[in-house]
Design a protein around this motif. Structure first.
Motif, PDB file in Angstrom:
ATOM      1  N   GLY A   1     -29.832  48.816  68.805  1.00  0.00           N
ATOM      2  CA  GLY A   1     -31.069  48.414  68.139  1.00  0.00           C
ATOM      3  C   GLY A   1     -30.951  48.227  66.638  1.00  0.00           C
ATOM      4  N   PHE A   2     -29.750  48.399  66.082  1.00  0.00           N
ATOM      5  CA  PHE A   2     -29.546  48.198  64.644  1.00  0.00           C
ATOM      6  C   PHE A   2     -29.481  46.702  64.310  1.00  0.00           C
ATOM      7  CE2 PHE A   2     -27.786  52.515  64.978  1.00  0.00           C
ATOM      8  CZ  PHE A   2     -28.250  53.106  63.815  1.00  0.00           C
ATOM      9  N   ASP A   3     -29.852  46.383  63.079  1.00  0.00           N
ATOM     10  CA  ASP A   3     -29.631  45.051  62.510  1.00  0.00           C
ATOM     11  C   ASP A   3     -28.294  45.115  61.782  1.00  0.00           C
ATOM     12  OD1 ASP A   3     -29.502  42.711  61.087  1.00  0.00           O
ATOM     13  OD2 ASP A   3     -31.441  42.924  60.090  1.00  0.00           O
TER      14      ASP A   3
ATOM     15  N   LYS B   1     -28.778  46.847  58.077  1.00  0.00           N
ATOM     16  CA  LYS B   1     -30.079  46.813  57.429  1.00  0.00           C
ATOM     17  C   LYS B   1     -31.019  47.726  58.193  1.00  0.00           C
ATOM     18  CE  LYS B   1     -33.459  43.591  55.487  1.00  0.00           C
ATOM     19  NZ  LYS B   1     -33.849  42.161  55.376  1.00  0.00           N
ATOM     20  N   LEU B   2     -31.564  48.707  57.494  1.00  0.00           N
ATOM     21  CA  LEU B   2     -32.416  49.697  58.140  1.00  0.00           C
ATOM     22  C   LEU B   2     -33.652  49.914  57.280  1.00  0.00           C
ATOM     23  CD1 LEU B   2     -32.490  51.580  60.602  1.00  0.00           C
ATOM     24  CD2 LEU B   2     -31.429  53.339  59.180  1.00  0.00           C
ATOM     25  N   ASP B   3     -34.820  49.695  57.861  1.00  0.00           N
ATOM     26  CA  ASP B   3     -36.068  49.754  57.102  1.00  0.00           C
ATOM     27  C   ASP B   3     -35.985  48.743  55.956  1.00  0.00           C
ATOM     28  OD1 ASP B   3     -36.985  51.775  58.808  1.00  0.00           O
ATOM     29  OD2 ASP B   3     -36.023  53.325  57.591  1.00  0.00           O
ATOM     30  N   ASP B   4     -36.122  49.211  54.702  1.00  0.00           N
ATOM     31  CA  ASP B   4     -36.053  48.291  53.567  1.00  0.00           C
ATOM     32  C   ASP B   4     -34.709  48.362  52.850  1.00  0.00           C
ATOM     33  OD1 ASP B   4     -38.635  47.393  53.972  1.00  0.00           O
ATOM     34  OD2 ASP B   4     -39.502  49.030  52.786  1.00  0.00           O
ATOM     35  N   GLY B   5     -33.778  49.134  53.401  1.00  0.00           N
ATOM     36  CA  GLY B   5     -32.492  49.313  52.741  1.00  0.00           C
ATOM     37  C   GLY B   5     -31.339  48.707  53.520  1.00  0.00           C
ATOM     38  N   GLU B   6     -30.200  48.626  52.856  1.00  0.00           N
ATOM     39  CA  GLU B   6     -28.996  48.087  53.463  1.00  0.00           C
ATOM     40  C   GLU B   6     -27.812  48.921  53.016  1.00  0.00           C
ATOM     41  OE1 GLU B   6     -26.545  43.819  53.721  1.00  0.00           O
ATOM     42  OE2 GLU B   6     -28.203  44.080  52.312  1.00  0.00           O
ATOM     43  N   PHE B   7     -26.870  49.171  53.917  1.00  0.00           N
ATOM     44  CA  PHE B   7     -25.695  49.958  53.567  1.00  0.00           C
ATOM     45  C   PHE B   7     -24.497  49.471  54.371  1.00  0.00           C
ATOM     46  CE2 PHE B   7     -28.077  52.148  56.870  1.00  0.00           C
ATOM     47  CZ  PHE B   7     -27.111  52.401  57.842  1.00  0.00           C
TER      48      PHE B   7
END
Length: 279
Positions: free
Chosen positions: A114-116, A137-143
């Motif tokens: 389910g991750f982007d 990309k998770l919520d409004d952040g990216e790592f």
């Protein structure tokens, strides 16, 4: 003498013969999706929450399972890989590869959870592709999540620090004055322990769509750096060569069918004109 075949039957035969390869590749894709889910279940990863810690855990599992010593590879030949590279079923079965293979597996595992997730390549100061990572990309952040065959120092940095595209000192062509000021500020606050990483990796590029590779195959010596994150369906499709092949085969089938129908239409139109004019 061969029996005559009606145009409708001929069209059905043409479509059937052209669709069969697409069906085969679609079957391979369904099998691959099952292999991805089975790997997650086997390693008790499927029910974990969508967090940075979970994404790192998936990466750790792949790093643990995969052999990265190219000299000892039993099946994977790095110089004989297909253009679209090996599919995830193959990679999970043989568990051999370098960062590109590891990234394909991790992206497909994370997306199944389910991750982007999408692939991103980092380049050195000579503009050589040095490593391929996974951008999440998770919520409004990216790592970034590490792939395989990196140094322990780089892996530990990516585990402990929130490294993303914003960590790179890339000033975009259309940047505003405020963004330029932020660029100058950010360039001064890179932690000392992270500087070796950015001394080596100067630039990033989202490479779900391998524009540079395609142009190189066409004979163009061009480097293309994509700073815009691709849509999710592109990120997913890019890591599934069997699905790409299936879609291509369907497109070819439709093209053949349309071409055949057009030929029949214009052929009949020509005959009608000849009947009307007497020529």
């Amino acid at each position: 003498m061969l029996p005559s075949i009606s145009s409708s039957k001929l069209l059905i035969i043409i479509l059937t013969l052209s669709i069969l390869p697409g069906g085969y590749y679609f079957y391979l894709q369904v099998h691959e999706d099952k292999d991805v889910s089975a790997y997650l279940e086997e390693n008790k990863l499927m029910s974990l929450p969508l967090t940075m810690e979970t994404a790192i855990k998936v990466s750790d599992q792949v790093r643990k399972d995969f052999n990265i010593d190219e000299k000892t590879f039993k099946t994977l030949r790095m110089d004989e890989r297909p253009f679209l590279r090996n599919d995830t079923s193959y990679l999970l079965r043989h568990k051999e590869g370098l960062c590109g293979e590891g990234t394909r597996v991790i992206v497909n595992l994370l997306r199944d959870m389910g991750f982007d997730a999408t692939r991103v390549t980092v380049y050195n100061k000579h503009l050589e592709a040095s490593h391929t990572l996974v951008s999440v990309k998770l919520d409004d952040g990216e790592f970034f999540v590490d792939s395989i065959n990196t140094s322990d120092a780089a892996n530990q940095l990516l585990r402990k620090e929130y490294i993303s595209i914003d960590s790179f000192n890339v000033l975009h062509y259309n940047s505003s004055y405020a963004e330029r000021m932020e660029f100058d500020r950010r360039a001064k606050v890179i932690p000392d322990h992270a500087k070796p990483f950015f001394d080596h990796y100067w630039l990033y590029s989202y490479e779900a769509m391998p524009y540079g590779k395609i142009l190189a195959k066409l004979g163009f010596d061009v480097r293309i750096f994509n700073f815009t994150r691709p849509p999710q369906f592109i990120s997913s499709l890019a890591e599934k060569p069997n699905l790409i092949a299936a879609v291509a085969m369907v497109f070819i089938s439709l093209t053949i069918a349309i071409a055949y129908l057009l030929l029949r239409f214009f052929g009949r139109s020509t005959e009608a004109i000849r009947d009307d004019t007497g020529f």
